[in-house]
Design an enzyme around this catalytic site. Structure first.
Site, mmCIF file in Angstrom:
data_model
loop_
_atom_site.group_PDB
_atom_site.id
_atom_site.type_symbol
_atom_site.label_atom_id
_atom_site.label_comp_id
_atom_site.label_asym_id
_atom_site.label_seq_id
_atom_site.Cartn_x
_atom_site.Cartn_y
_atom_site.Cartn_z
ATOM 1 N N GLU A 300 0.823 -1.014 -0.084
ATOM 2 C CA GLU A 300 -0.374 0.169 -0.003
ATOM 3 C C GLU A 300 1.094 1.399 -0.217
ATOM 4 O O GLU A 300 1.604 1.309 1.375
ATOM 5 C CB GLU A 300 -0.775 0.299 1.207
ATOM 6 C CG GLU A 300 -2.081 1.341 1.037
ATOM 7 C CD GLU A 300 -2.642 0.751 -0.101
ATOM 8 O OE1 GLU A 300 -3.889 1.473 -0.245
ATOM 9 O OE2 GLU A 300 -3.209 -0.886 -0.177
ATOM 10 N N GLU A 330 -0.277 9.592 -5.940
ATOM 11 C CA GLU A 330 0.235 8.573 -5.896
ATOM 12 C C GLU A 330 0.533 8.411 -7.322
ATOM 13 O O GLU A 330 1.894 8.123 -7.499
ATOM 14 C CB GLU A 330 0.156 7.532 -4.890
ATOM 15 C CG GLU A 330 -0.025 7.942 -3.284
ATOM 16 C CD GLU A 330 -0.735 7.168 -2.354
ATOM 17 O OE1 GLU A 330 -1.131 7.715 -1.616
ATOM 18 O OE2 GLU A 330 -1.320 6.551 -2.743
ATOM 19 N N ASP A 484 -6.837 3.169 2.661
ATOM 20 C CA ASP A 484 -6.622 1.442 3.128
ATOM 21 C C ASP A 484 -7.957 0.735 3.415
ATOM 22 O O ASP A 484 -8.213 -0.868 2.704
ATOM 23 C CB ASP A 484 -6.195 1.715 4.813
ATOM 24 C CG ASP A 484 -5.234 2.750 4.511
ATOM 25 O OD1 ASP A 484 -4.168 2.294 3.427
ATOM 26 O OD2 ASP A 484 -5.138 3.841 5.392
#
Length: 499
Positions: A300, A330, A484
């Site tokens: 992750e 990201e 998450d």
């Protein structure tokens, strides 16, 4: 009509039984069959809601319920590490005002050295509605700000850190035993789900605290206004920053014998400086390489600003893991660091363009993944999430049940943000464009979103793309940990095909 519905149900049961016996049943075939039976299931759904017409949000929600099915073989033991902390969640504008700061011009800072840096970085990302995470270098000042945040009216304390948050989400499924390894202090240990196993070696006397400054959609401070709800995270966290528990985590795997390993926390090393991260990243690569090949690894990612550091992660770590999860910030930074597609973009203008996102995802999995039959790289799966939509990308022949996985990830985004058990269509809305190109390279075709069949599937060479919209919460209760939760849910509904 009822005899048609009965036949449709019988067909669905038959297909379900066949898929359970043949897990390699192609995803595209599943989609095609679903389109055949969908008119009948849609009719049943319309009867259930006592309406002949339904909103796109309701149609998508009902379609997900039909699409989301558990894989033939579910994970039963998952090891998660290595970043864990206590999150203090507070309204960002309110806290900064309490620190006697005045609004001004937003400006990004790779590392925060002062309250002014904090204010400018917060405003920079708030005006974009984007999530970010930064290291605060002054320990004494950070502790003062942390005390002010803890005492601020309405401040809330939660489990924090990607690993701990993923572990919490996984542990809520009764069939899964979770091992969590990270710097677990007394407060965090108290907050963790009692089903989570924590190795004694990873317990410590004090907690690491992260401050989460949240803002709402449309919130203003000075001349800055947030286009959507999100959060800015900062900390002075040395235990997670140096990944001190990494070796303990890897050593614990031998006894625990997990079926899946979930790794996070690499981004925390960035704030420690080049000398530290070069050394520890090398040790992290050695540790990851020692995990048996038969155990898949999911990495992750999280917010970073150092292109050299990101490029080192991409080149050294990505080929050694089987799956990664990341968001739009990201994703673009990975492309910028590696001079990939659309790396000339400074940032996304509004919602990330689906065609450009698709191009970058394809480049990552071809450049750093198992692109060729004899490639030694392990990367075969990418789970991308942004506010309006999610895309799961897989190399053909390695993963199954990805239609369910991407749908489950999108569903949990809508429920967790709103704090509901099920999708509440009165509290969510659809933000994805109804027409989009699957590539911005000039070779992609145009797709029209079908709410009745909300997972769009397309192919590029030996790579499959699965896209579904997100039902975005209008007034989210909490934005921290959504990524998450999305990755955790997607993994729970995924199955890796044994070779």
């Amino acid at each position: 009509m009822w005899h048609k519905a009965f036949l449709a149900a019988l067909l669905a049961l038959s297909i379900g039984y066949y898929y359970q016996m043949h897990p390699e049943f192609p995803e595209l075939a599943k989609q095609y069959i679903y389109t055949l039976i969908q008119p009948f299931s849609a009719h049943i759904s319309s009867l259930q809601v006592n309406s002949h017409t339904a909103s796109s949000e309701l149609t998508i929600s009902l379609a997900w319920e039909a699409l989301i099915t558990s894989p033939l073989k579910q994970w039963s033991k998952i090891a998660v590490g290595v970043n864990a902390c206590v999150d203090v969640v507070v309204t960002g504008v309110g806290l900064l005002q309490a620190l006697a700061l005045e609004p001004g011009k937003g400006q990004d800072h790779e590392i925060l050295h002062s309250k002014e840096d904090l204010k400018e970085a917060f405003l920079y990302y708030m005006s974009k509605g984007a999530a970010a995470e930064r290291f605060y270098s002054d320990e004494e000042m950070f502790q003062r700000i942390a005390r002010a945040a803890s005492e601020y009216p309405g401040a809330q304390v939660y489990v924090g850190g990607n690993a701990a948050l993923i572990g919490q989400k996984l542990a809520r499924h009764p069939q899964v035993t979770v091992l969590l390894c990270g710097p677990v202090g007394p407060k965090l240990h108290e907050l963790l789900d009692e089903q989570i196993l924590v190795p004694p070696e990873s317990l410590q006397e004090t907690d690491e605290y992260h401050l989460i400054l949240e803002y709402k959609s449309g919130e203003k401070w000075g001349s800055s206004q947030a286009p959507n709800a999100n959060r800015f995270i900062f900390s002075h966290d040395v235990s997670n920053g140096e990944m001190n528990v990494l070796e303990t985590f890897v050593e614990s795997l031998e006894e625990f014998k997990p079926e899946l390993v979930v790794l996070s926390g690499l981004h925390m090393m960035e704030g420690q400086g080049r000398e530290v991260w070069e050394y520890r990243l090398h040790e992290a690569v050695v540790a990851i390489s020692s995990i048996p090949n038969k155990v898949p690894i999911h990495l992750e990612l999280a917010s970073m600003t150092d292109k050299d550091y990101m490029n080192n992660i991409v080149k050294q770590v990505l080929p050694r893991v089987n799956s990664i999860g990341l968001n739009e910030q990201e994703l673009l930074f990975v492309s910028q660091a590696g001079s990939g597609p659309h790396s000339e973009l400074h940032s996304w203008n509004g919602f990330p363009d689906i065609g450009k996102v698709s191009d970058i995802l394809f480049w990552i999995i071809k450049e750093y993944g198992h692109g060729e039959e004899n490639s030694e790289a392990s990367l075969t799966r990418i789970h991308f999430h942004t506010l309006a939509y999610h895309i799961l990308v897989t190399t053909d022949g390695f993963w199954s049940n990805q239609v369910s996985a991407v749908s489950a990830g999108a569903r949990v985004a809508g429920t967790q943000a709103c704090g509901t058990e099920r999708i509440d269509i009165n509290r969510v809305l659809l933000k994805i464009p109804f027409e989009f190109q699957v590539s911005a390279s000039g070779t992609g075709h145009k797709v029209t979103l079908n709410p009745s069949n909300p997972v769009t599937v397309w192919q590029r060479e030996n790579t499959s793309f699965f896209l579904t919209p997100v039902l975005v919460c209008k007034n989210p209760l909490r934005t921290v940990g959504l990524g998450d939760a999305i990755s955790a849910e997607g993994l729970l509904y995924s199955e890796m095909i044994k070779k």
